[in-house]
Structure formats: structure tokens, C-alpha cells
Enzyme design. Sequence first.
Site, mmCIF file in Angstrom:
data_model
loop_
_atom_site.group_PDB
_atom_site.id
_atom_site.type_symbol
_atom_site.label_atom_id
_atom_site.label_comp_id
_atom_site.label_asym_id
_atom_site.label_seq_id
_atom_site.Cartn_x
_atom_site.Cartn_y
_atom_site.Cartn_z
ATOM 1 C CG ASP A 44 -1.659 1.257 1.473
ATOM 2 O OD1 ASP A 44 -1.631 2.112 0.571
ATOM 3 O OD2 ASP A 44 -2.282 1.402 2.545
ATOM 4 C CG ASP A 75 -9.064 4.494 0.933
ATOM 5 O OD1 ASP A 75 -8.472 5.104 1.830
ATOM 6 O OD2 ASP A 75 -8.462 3.840 0.056
ATOM 7 C CE LYS A 132 -1.313 7.153 -3.550
ATOM 8 N NZ LYS A 132 -1.795 6.244 -2.511
ATOM 9 C CD GLU A 145 -4.819 3.745 -2.194
ATOM 10 O OE1 GLU A 145 -5.666 4.530 -1.721
ATOM 11 O OE2 GLU A 145 -3.680 4.107 -2.530
#
Length: 603
Positions: free
Chosen positions: A8, A191, A70, A169
Site C-alpha cells: 500500500d 477510504d 504521490k 485501494e
Amino acid sequence: MGHIIGIDLGTTNSVCAFMDRTEPRIIINEEGGRVTPSVVGFTKTGERFVGDIAKRQMLINPDATIHSIKRFMGRRYRDARSDLALVNYTITEAANGDCAVAINGRTFSPQEVCAMILQKLRKSAEDFLGETVTEAVITVPAYFTDRQRQATRDAGTIAGLDVLRIINEPTAAALSYVHDRKKASTIAVYDWGGGTFDISLLSVDRDVAEVRATRGNNTLGGADIDRRIVDWLLERFRDEHGIDVSDDKIVMQRLRDSAERAKLELSSAPSTEIHLPFLVSDSSGPKHLQCSLTRATFESLAEPLFQQTLAECRNALEEARLDVGDIDEIIMVGGSSRIPRVQEMVRELFGRPLNKTFNPDEVVAIGAAIQGGILEGEVKAVTLLDVTNFSLGIETQGRRFEPLIPKNTTIPTQKTQLVSTVVDNQRTVKIHVLQGESPDSRENVSLGEFELQNIQPAPRGVPRIQVRFAIDASGIVNVSAEDLRTGISDEITIDAPTGLSKVELERAREEAQVAAEHDESAREIKGLRNMVEKELVTLESFLRENRGLLPKTDIFELEQALKRGRMALLKASDKRNLDALLRYLQRFHQHLREKMESQARMH
Ligand code: AMP
């Protein structure tokens, strides 16, 4: 065969897991943690650190500490401008128009920085498992575009990993659920991490997990909540002292740090004190910032962001043609989902309690490891029916966007389109491929201009070229073409200028390998220096304790050895010399010990 690790790769933190036969397990990193901060720090001398150590230097060295990378992966500089204020290091525009990080006179692509994090995770996995690790499943936000997915895969390649699959994810979280429960239900995965928000609605059965709809926002995360608190603090400071400190990088990093800490505290306490002494100084002396932030004020500051996530939940329900009552389970994922008000709002929206049995920090990595287990054949296959979250299409006349594969189509999928020439003997045709939902192509994300070359000369309109657009199981777009007149596909070559070229990728991979070897040898040298230091300290205390018992010649020799050792430790920086020094000290120590023992026997 080695293990396939599940990663992850988070905006704030990363987690790595593997399948221990049929059970997923989290890999403990070199610092003993289950979670590794996605932070890379550089020193002036070119040394670099990843994880906890890098995070610790963030306050003192903010412009050489890269976090939230990211957010810039696979993004054009012009599209990422609004995010530049979230970080203290310098983001510039690379020659290909993408974002790049400028640090200590060097530039790195976000892929290279991400690769440093992946290298660290890979190393931890290798130490933990005691084997070489070369294959991985990496998760990405469901709302990552093709460019961002490609960039993630490239980061894996640079880190020496074969990225077998990229999964979303929330889908990974759902896989954990299927693995655990094996009960037919409709689940919502909410999420909310440090940089992105995703909501996915899935129908899961004993061995099928089907994504019904996904919505999200790639630039809405915990960092944006922190930013709201920072703005509030800036305003308070301006009101009190009449000074705007928003241009001072160190001050901004301190504010950001306190804002995040305050936010975390407010998840369990009704109010928190923010105390930042000596924030700045002017001619009238030092200025401090001291205030208290209540949960109510925090919630009102962040309310618009909370509401944005709820709006996406409603959109997802509508797209999936589901009613709130159809949802059986709500799984909360990501650090920001811990905020009490967020939990309350999600509970109210769906009208049912939240499933809190999964660790929001680990459930995604666990799902990635399960997917790795499925690919390895260790875990009974669960068919994962994921969807593409953007429409894929091409630009037509007048900058219109013509969708070819609509969003929410189950992947893998493909679609063909016939194209031809507009002038006689035209040898190339350009196809501009985009992802997005706007009818105006300029508002969508460009995946690149795919140029079909080497078309056979013919009158205009005669060539019939079939272009195939495919989206694979990782959500990555592939374009190929075939001349239907000749039936030959490799006569048409495709030039698709997106992200890093093959040459750049290979160069980055080689550089990363050299840097990793350098890091490894720096680590070994540090370890050796430690051992020499320890040996010297032991010998020094040996001398102190036995001075009265040792003959003068031995005392002299030992003092000389200690002096030589200390001098050599100051100078020796290569492995061979340190190794020799350590062996010399150890032999000397052994010799003295034996001598003392034989003396003791004689008495
Ligand atoms: P992730 O990307 O899932 O690692 O989430 C990281 C984000 O979650 C960061 O913005 C953290 O500040 C935030 N976070 C972690 N724990 C909490 C908490 N207890 N309350 C509020 N936010 C949190």
C-alpha cells in the site's frame, strides 16, 4: 519461488504485507514499525534516508525532505500548481511537462522518489522474509488515471520490482473483507487517506468481488484538512502580531506539523492547545503563537471537506443504482477516516453502524498481499471484477471528446476504432487519447498523442487502420493498431509520449540500484564503526578495571592500541580498513583476556 509482496504505497504512510501460506501478515520494517512514513530526506552530502528517520528531519530541513510525493505522480506541472502550497520542497516542470522535484541541485521524477520508498519497503521485506523479493502487487487510489498508474508501475520498475498487478485501494480493502468473511453482501469502502479520497461500492460473494461504482478525488486528503488548520493559525497570528509568516518555509513546516498533531489529538480529545514559541522575531522581540483549538472549531473548518466526501458517496450510490439501505457493511479505510465527525456523518448517511473490525492503516496492504497470493496460486481465487473509473476516448474535430470506453466498464476491456487518412499518401495519423468525462477534451486528462506511423501510401480515405484501445486488469491503457488492408500490425509503429521513456526508465533503474548499493555499503560502514567504537569502550573499561593487575608493558601496549584505534576510527571510512581495525582490536582483547586468565590460574 519467492513471495509476492503487497504494497500500500500511501501518500503519508506505506505498508507492506505478504501471504504466510494462507494468512496475510504485515511486514515489520527495519525500525520495527508496521507502517513506514512515505518520506525521503536528503542531506547536503548526498546521503538519503527513507521513512521514520526522514520524517524526523522534516522540521529542521523542510526543503530537502520530500513527503506527499504521490500527489505529484504522473501529473502535469500545470495541473498540479494548486498542490504546490502543500509542500515545502521545490516542484518544478520537467522537460516533458510533468512534475519534478528539485533538490540540492538535482532533479528527480516523482517516480524516482517513490522508487526510493519502494526500495526501502523491498529491503525490509527481504530482511523480514530472508529471501530476495522481486515481485509485487501495488495499490493505487481508485481515482488514479492511466498516467498515474503507469507512473506507479514505473516507480516499481525503478525499485527493481516486477509489478504484477496494480489494484485499487478500496478494492484491496474489499478483498480483505472477502478473505475474512466469505459472506454475500453489498459493501461500501470509504477510504480517506493523507492525499486522496475514494468511495467504492462492491457486491461481494464467496469468491467474486464486483465493483459496482467508484467515485473519488485525487487531491482531497488529510493534508488538505491540515491546510485548513494552518490557514486558521496564520490568520490568528496575523491578527495578533500583524505579521504574515506564510512565506517562511521553516515556520510553515512548524505550523503544518502542529496542525496535524492538533487534528490527531482532536480525534480523541474535545480540545487541544497549540503552542509554538519563538515562531518569528522582529525588532520588538520574539513572537509566539499560543491558542486552543476546540473540536467544534476544527469541525467547522473542515466541514466543507467532509461534505465533499459525502457528496461523492451519494454520487457513487447513484451511479451504482443502489440505495443507502442496500449497503450491508461500511468499511472505513485510511487515517482520515478516524476523525469522529467523519465517522458520525458516514454513519448518518448510510443509517447503520460502521464496520470497525479492520485496521484502517493495514487493510489495503493486506488486500494487496491477498491479491499476490491469488496470483501465486496460494489463495483460492477470488474473481475481482473492477471497473475503469474514467471514460477513455479520443479527441475529434473542434476539440470534442468522443468516449470509446465509458466509465464503470468492467476491466479488462477493449474497444476498436477505425481511422483513415485525410490527404493522399499520408504516412502518419495522430490520435489524441484522453480520460475524463467532459465533452470538451481540454478539460480531460491527456494520456498522450499516439502517432500511427509507416502507413502504406494510398489515396486519402483508403487506408483502414483499426486502432485497439485496451485497459488491462491494472487499469492501464494499451493502444495498438492494425492495417486492415494488409493485416499487418507491426508495420504501424506507435509513438506515445507519456511519462518516462524506456531509456529514462532504464537509466533511473540503474541509478537506483547503484544508490541502493551505496546506501547498503554506508549502512555496513556505520555498523562497522559502531562495532569498533564498542570494542574501544570495552577495552577502555578493561584497562580501568585491571590497571592494578596488569604488568606495565601490557598497560603501555593497551594504551597505544587504544590511541591507534581512536585515531584510525577518526580517519577510516572504508570497509576494508575498518574491518582490519576491528579484527586487530578483537585479537588484542582476546590476547589480554587469555593472559589474565593464565595469570589467575597461576595464583
Ligand atoms: P493514510 O494515507 O491512510 O496513511 O492516512 C494518513 C492521514 O490520516 C494523515 O493526513 C493523518 O494526519 C491522518 N490521520 C491519521 N490518524 C488520524 C486520526 N486519528 N485522526 C485524524 N486524522 C488522522
